[in-house]
Write a protein that holds these residues in place. Structure first.
Motif, PDB file in Angstrom:
ATOM      1  N   ILE A  84      -3.286  12.340  13.149  1.00 17.89           N
ATOM      2  CA  ILE A  84      -4.580  12.275  12.463  1.00 17.89           C
ATOM      3  C   ILE A  84      -4.427  11.882  10.990  1.00 17.89           C
ATOM      4  N   GLY A  85      -3.211  11.605  10.571  1.00 16.50           N
ATOM      5  CA  GLY A  85      -2.977  11.183   9.199  1.00 16.50           C
ATOM      6  C   GLY A  85      -2.565  12.280   8.251  1.00 16.50           C
ATOM      7  N   TYR A  86      -2.623  13.516   8.694  1.00 18.32           N
ATOM      8  CA  TYR A  86      -2.259  14.630   7.817  1.00 18.32           C
ATOM      9  C   TYR A  86      -0.784  14.519   7.443  1.00 18.32           C
ATOM     10  N   GLY A  87      -0.499  14.528   6.150  1.00 18.97           N
ATOM     11  CA  GLY A  87       0.870  14.469   5.666  1.00 18.97           C
ATOM     12  C   GLY A  87       1.492  13.083   5.707  1.00 18.97           C
ATOM     13  N   HIS A  88       0.685  12.062   5.896  1.00 14.91           N
ATOM     14  CA  HIS A  88       1.226  10.709   5.938  1.00 14.91           C
ATOM     15  C   HIS A  88       1.927  10.339   4.633  1.00 14.91           C
ATOM     16  N   SER A  89       3.028   9.640   4.776  1.00 13.33           N
ATOM     17  CA  SER A  89       3.731   9.081   3.622  1.00 13.33           C
ATOM     18  C   SER A  89       2.977   7.837   3.153  1.00 13.33           C
ATOM     19  N   SER A  90       3.325   7.357   1.983  1.00 11.67           N
ATOM     20  CA  SER A  90       2.716   6.140   1.471  1.00 11.67           C
ATOM     21  C   SER A  90       2.946   4.972   2.435  1.00 11.67           C
ATOM     22  N   GLU A  91       4.123   4.910   3.021  1.00 10.41           N
ATOM     23  CA  GLU A  91       4.439   3.843   3.976  1.00 10.41           C
ATOM     24  C   GLU A  91       3.554   3.942   5.216  1.00 10.41           C
ATOM     25  N   GLN A  92       3.358   5.152   5.715  1.00 12.01           N
ATOM     26  CA  GLN A  92       2.500   5.327   6.893  1.00 12.01           C
ATOM     27  C   GLN A  92       1.057   4.951   6.575  1.00 12.01           C
ATOM     28  N   VAL A  93       0.580   5.331   5.398  1.00 10.65           N
ATOM     29  CA  VAL A  93      -0.776   4.978   4.981  1.00 10.65           C
ATOM     30  C   VAL A  93      -0.948   3.461   5.015  1.00 10.65           C
ATOM     31  N   ALA A  94       0.053   2.733   4.559  1.00 13.08           N
ATOM     32  CA  ALA A  94      -0.003   1.269   4.502  1.00 13.08           C
ATOM     33  C   ALA A  94      -0.118   0.634   5.884  1.00 13.08           C
ATOM     34  N   HIS A  95       0.265   1.339   6.938  1.00 17.35           N
ATOM     35  CA  HIS A  95       0.180   0.799   8.298  1.00 17.35           C
ATOM     36  C   HIS A  95      -1.242   0.763   8.834  1.00 17.35           C
ATOM     37  N   VAL A  96      -2.163   1.489   8.216  1.00 24.13           N
ATOM     38  CA  VAL A  96      -3.541   1.524   8.718  1.00 24.13           C
ATOM     39  C   VAL A  96      -4.277   0.300   8.169  1.00 24.13           C
ATOM     40  N   ARG A  97      -4.246  -0.757   8.946  1.00 19.90           N
ATOM     41  CA  ARG A  97      -4.916  -2.020   8.634  1.00 19.90           C
ATOM     42  C   ARG A  97      -5.873  -2.296   9.786  1.00 19.90           C
ATOM     43  N   VAL A  98      -7.140  -2.304   9.493  1.00 19.82           N
ATOM     44  CA  VAL A  98      -8.142  -2.454  10.547  1.00 19.82           C
ATOM     45  C   VAL A  98      -9.380  -3.112   9.966  1.00 19.82           C
ATOM     46  N   ASP A  99     -10.160  -3.740  10.817  1.00 23.16           N
ATOM     47  CA  ASP A  99     -11.387  -4.377  10.339  1.00 23.16           C
ATOM     48  C   ASP A  99     -12.528  -3.362  10.288  1.00 23.16           C
ATOM     49  N   ALA A 100     -13.522  -3.673   9.482  1.00 19.61           N
ATOM     50  CA  ALA A 100     -14.645  -2.763   9.249  1.00 19.61           C
ATOM     51  C   ALA A 100     -15.438  -2.483  10.519  1.00 19.61           C
ATOM     52  N   GLU A 101     -15.596  -3.479  11.359  1.00 20.65           N
ATOM     53  CA  GLU A 101     -16.384  -3.302  12.580  1.00 20.65           C
ATOM     54  C   GLU A 101     -15.737  -2.281  13.513  1.00 20.65           C
ATOM     55  N   ARG A 102     -14.443  -2.382  13.698  1.00 19.94           N
ATOM     56  CA  ARG A 102     -13.728  -1.442  14.569  1.00 19.94           C
ATOM     57  C   ARG A 102     -13.764  -0.037  13.972  1.00 19.94           C
ATOM     58  N   LEU A 103     -13.587   0.054  12.665  1.00 16.59           N
ATOM     59  CA  LEU A 103     -13.609   1.350  11.990  1.00 16.59           C
ATOM     60  C   LEU A 103     -14.983   2.002  12.123  1.00 16.59           C
ATOM     61  N   ALA A 104     -16.047   1.225  11.895  1.00 18.78           N
ATOM     62  CA  ALA A 104     -17.405   1.754  12.021  1.00 18.78           C
ATOM     63  C   ALA A 104     -17.693   2.175  13.464  1.00 18.78           C
ATOM     64  N   ALA A 105     -17.179   1.414  14.430  1.00 23.22           N
ATOM     65  CA  ALA A 105     -17.391   1.772  15.839  1.00 23.22           C
ATOM     66  C   ALA A 105     -16.731   3.115  16.163  1.00 23.22           C
ATOM     67  N   TYR A 106     -15.555   3.340  15.599  1.00 22.96           N
ATOM     68  CA  TYR A 106     -14.887   4.621  15.837  1.00 22.96           C
ATOM     69  C   TYR A 106     -15.655   5.760  15.168  1.00 22.96           C
ATOM     70  N   VAL A 107     -16.087   5.561  13.940  1.00 20.64           N
ATOM     71  CA  VAL A 107     -16.886   6.577  13.244  1.00 20.64           C
ATOM     72  C   VAL A 107     -18.125   6.913  14.070  1.00 20.64           C
ATOM     73  N   ASP A 108     -18.813   5.898  14.589  1.00 21.46           N
ATOM     74  CA  ASP A 108     -20.017   6.118  15.393  1.00 21.46           C
ATOM     75  C   ASP A 108     -19.704   6.882  16.679  1.00 21.46           C
ATOM     76  N   ALA A 109     -18.615   6.518  17.345  1.00 22.40           N
ATOM     77  CA  ALA A 109     -18.256   7.181  18.602  1.00 22.40           C
ATOM     78  C   ALA A 109     -17.901   8.648  18.370  1.00 22.40           C
ATOM     79  N   VAL A 110     -17.182   8.917  17.282  1.00 27.52           N
ATOM     80  CA  VAL A 110     -16.847  10.303  16.952  1.00 27.52           C
ATOM     81  C   VAL A 110     -18.121  11.083  16.646  1.00 27.52           C
ATOM     82  N   HIS A 111     -19.025  10.468  15.896  1.00 25.57           N
ATOM     83  CA  HIS A 111     -20.271  11.162  15.570  1.00 25.57           C
ATOM     84  C   HIS A 111     -21.089  11.440  16.831  1.00 25.57           C
ATOM     85  N   GLU A 112     -21.127  10.481  17.724  1.00 25.12           N
ATOM     86  CA  GLU A 112     -21.871  10.669  18.975  1.00 25.12           C
ATOM     87  C   GLU A 112     -21.329  11.877  19.747  1.00 25.12           C
ATOM     88  N   GLN A 113     -20.009  11.982  19.843  1.00 28.01           N
ATOM     89  CA  GLN A 113     -19.419  13.118  20.567  1.00 28.01           C
ATOM     90  C   GLN A 113     -19.669  14.422  19.811  1.00 28.01           C
TER      91      GLN A 113
END
Length: 167
Positions: A84-113
């Motif tokens: 879930i990202g807790y305790g991620h190193s700077s290098e691990q943080v840099a691996h999270v590369r995603v487009d806004a549409e996919r990110l918003a879709a995940y936020v919406d799906a989590v909110h729906e649940q």
């Protein structure tokens, strides 16, 4: 207003803010770090959604949206599905590369649940102990407020970084 309605409103504001803060940003903007080890918008929004997904699924006794709806595969991140990202190193943080549409879709799906789970709660449910590893033990109400608080802080950080981008 019932406690469930109050929590639904709070989580709804997180979802709305999560969508708004990524809206119109490209992958480079989502990955922008205002300092060498600072968290970018993309990571912050991914992390706040992962925390909510993980914690709400746990107390609800259901599978996380991340795995149940295939977001783990869609994001293609080099992390275990439980990360879930807790305790991620700077290098691990840099691996999270995603487009806004996919990110918003995940936020919406989590909110729906989350919303679906909250709709079934009554005030007495909030006193149920969900984690007895703490003193005092953590109740459902405390856990849900903790998630809202954590998400709101990360959302504020993401909005600050967006402001630094001038967009």
């Amino acid at each position: 207003m019932t406690p469930a309605q109050l929590l639904t409103d709070a989580f709804g504001r997180i979802a709305e803010g999560g969508r708004d803060v990524v809206d119109g940003l490209d992958e480079e903007q989502l990955a922008h770090r205002p300092g060498p080890d600072a968290n970018p918008i993309g990571w912050l929004v991914w992390h706040l959604a992962r925390v909510q997904d993980d914690h709400v699924a746990d107390v609800a006794g259901i599978e996380q949206v991340w795995t149940a709806r295939g977001f783990h595969e869609k994001f293609g991140l080099p992390f275990d599905a439980s990360d879930i990202g807790y305790g991620h190193s700077s290098e691990q943080v840099a691996h999270v590369r995603v487009d806004a549409e996919r990110l918003a879709a995940y936020v919406d799906a989590v909110h729906e649940q989350t919303r679906g789970y909250l709709e079934g709660l009554d005030a007495a449910d909030l006193d149920r102990v969900v984690d007895d590893r703490w003193d005092p033990p953590v109740t459902l109400g405390v856990r849900l407020v903790s998630v809202v608080n954590d998400d709101a802080q990360h959302l504020g950080q993401a909005a600050y970084v967006r402001g630094l981008l001038g967009v």
